[in-house]
Write a protein that holds these residues in place. Structure first.
Motif, short mmCIF file in Angstrom:
data_model
loop_
_atom_site.label_atom_id
_atom_site.label_comp_id
_atom_site.label_asym_id
_atom_site.label_seq_id
_atom_site.Cartn_x
_atom_site.Cartn_y
_atom_site.Cartn_z
N GLN A 1 0.83 -1.19 0.00
CA GLN A 1 0.00 0.00 0.00
C GLN A 1 0.88 1.25 0.00
O GLN A 1 1.90 1.31 0.68
CB GLN A 1 -0.92 0.01 1.22
N MET B 1 0.88 5.56 0.41
CA MET B 1 0.15 6.72 0.94
C MET B 1 1.07 7.92 0.95
O MET B 1 2.12 7.91 1.62
CB MET B 1 -0.37 6.44 2.34
N ALA C 1 -8.95 10.47 4.67
CA ALA C 1 -8.36 9.31 4.00
C ALA C 1 -7.12 8.84 4.74
O ALA C 1 -6.88 7.63 4.87
CB ALA C 1 -8.02 9.66 2.56
N GLU C 2 -6.34 9.80 5.24
CA GLU C 2 -5.12 9.45 5.97
C GLU C 2 -5.44 8.69 7.25
O GLU C 2 -4.76 7.72 7.61
CB GLU C 2 -4.32 10.72 6.28
N PHE D 1 -6.56 5.18 6.27
CA PHE D 1 -5.39 4.40 5.87
C PHE D 1 -4.69 3.83 7.09
O PHE D 1 -4.38 2.63 7.14
CB PHE D 1 -4.43 5.30 5.08
N TRP E 1 -3.26 5.06 -2.39
CA TRP E 1 -4.23 5.93 -1.73
C TRP E 1 -4.09 7.36 -2.24
O TRP E 1 -3.09 8.02 -1.99
CB TRP E 1 -4.01 5.90 -0.23
N ARG F 1 -7.37 3.65 -4.44
CA ARG F 1 -8.38 3.81 -3.41
C ARG F 1 -8.90 5.26 -3.46
O ARG F 1 -8.14 6.20 -3.27
CB ARG F 1 -7.80 3.48 -2.04
#
Length: 345
Positions: free
Chosen positions: A6, A8, A16-17, A20, A91, A109
């Protein structure tokens, strides 16, 4: 077992953070050890690194700079190839643009109204709200390669805060708003509604560009003594343990994660009919819904919940049941792993 990488590159704070961090931490728990092996790459951030380290997540920190940052894609590609994933889940936009193609599925995502151009060449998308599925398919993304999976929230009870520390009396109905101080969140409408709910006080936990304007409006409306601007907070569970009603007056809200937070922590929910809450809430069953921009209607719903203990109790029970059947950690993680496992090459 699925091998999942993943990426980020988001900011320190944001919806979103936060999710995650929740998802990768959940996947690192022993209960999922036979189902997934994961590695994560994040933008350099000491706080986020600490969260992942504490959860036992295997991760790397990279620059994830702007368009001129050619080093991150090279380093990221090398790290991904060494891990040999089945799927790479990127992400948001910046992480997607830095994630190179390879002998694995690339999945984006989607947690907001993003431009599909950032996901060219990707195999699939995962959206956390049905409205975002429509948004991406409206830009030409193939419907068979886009999937809806919701967020989950944690339900562990927090410790109620001392209201006196925030100049808030005990015994008064306390409204709780969680989110960035941005026009989309419609806190101006909420303040106008508060002026018509004389029994209540309001805490707003968030930071953003509208702070000065909102404080000025609170003064203008004569409600400033009943409003507390708390800034960005990391103690969401404690705030939810302290409040009495969760409010979400947003003009634009793709998901409405705060609605799920309210359900999980036993608060009745009053929201506006923006896209996310309208999808989540069944009016008069799991919450109350007002029209967008309708301060009078929002106030009427607040007064109804405050004055009718039976209504409040019924909303809380139905909301909690909704959380347990659709939005718990165990359910959402399982759905993620089942979907990604079904997609892998």
């Amino acid at each position: 077992m699925i091998r999942l990488y993943q990426t980020m590159a988001g900011a320190r704070h944001g919806g979103a953070e936060v999710f995650f961090e929740r998802l990768v931490s959940a996947m690192a728990k022993p209960v999922w050890s036979g189902a997934v092996r994961q590695r994560v790459a994040i933008r350099r951030d000491a706080r986020r690194a600490g969260v992942l380290r504490a959860a036992g997540v295997d991760f790397a920190q990279l620059g994830f700079g702007g368009a001129l940052d050619i080093l991150t894609p090279w380093r990221l590609g090398r790290d991904i190839r060494a891990f040999r994933p089945d799927v790479v889940l990127a992400w948001m936009n910046r992480a997607a643009t830095k994630t190179p193609p390879g002998d694995y599925l690339r999945v984006g995502r989607i947690g907001g109204y993003y431009d599909a151009k950032y996901y060219r060449g990707f195999d699939h998308l995962i959206c956390n709200a049905p409205g975002l599925v429509d948004h991406m398919t409206g830009q030409g993304w193939p419907a068979e390669r886009i999937h809806y999976l919701p967020n989950f929230v944690h339900a562990e009870a927090g410790v109620p805060l001392v209201r006196a520390d925030y100049a808030t009396p005990e015994g008064v109905p306390l409204l709780l708003a969680l989110g960035r101080l941005h026009r989309n969140k419609a806190y101006d409408v909420l303040l106008r509604a508060l002026a018509k709910v004389p029994a209540a006080h309001l805490w707003i936990a968030g930071a953003g560009p509208e702070e000065a304007a909102l404080k000025g409006l609170a003064d203008e409306l004569g409600v400033a003594t009943r409003v507390r601007f708390l800034g960005w907070r990391d103690d969401t569970a404690n705030l939810l343990a302290t409040g009495d009603i969760l409010v979400c007056p947003s003009r634009i809200e793709g998901l409405g994660n705060v609605v799920i937070e309210g359900w999980a922590h036993g608060l009745p929910v009053v929201a506006a009919k923006s896209e996310g809450p309208l999808h989540l809430v069944r009016h008069k069953e799991t919450g109350l819904l007002a029209e967008i921009e309708d301060a009078d209607g929002f106030a009427a719903h607040l007064n109804a919940v405050i004055s009718d203990a039976g209504l409040a109790k019924a909303l809380v029970a139905a909301g909690r049941a909704e959380y347990e059947t659709r939005f718990s950690e165990e359910i959402v993680v399982r759905h993620y792993l089942e979907l990604l496992g079904s997609l892998r090459k």
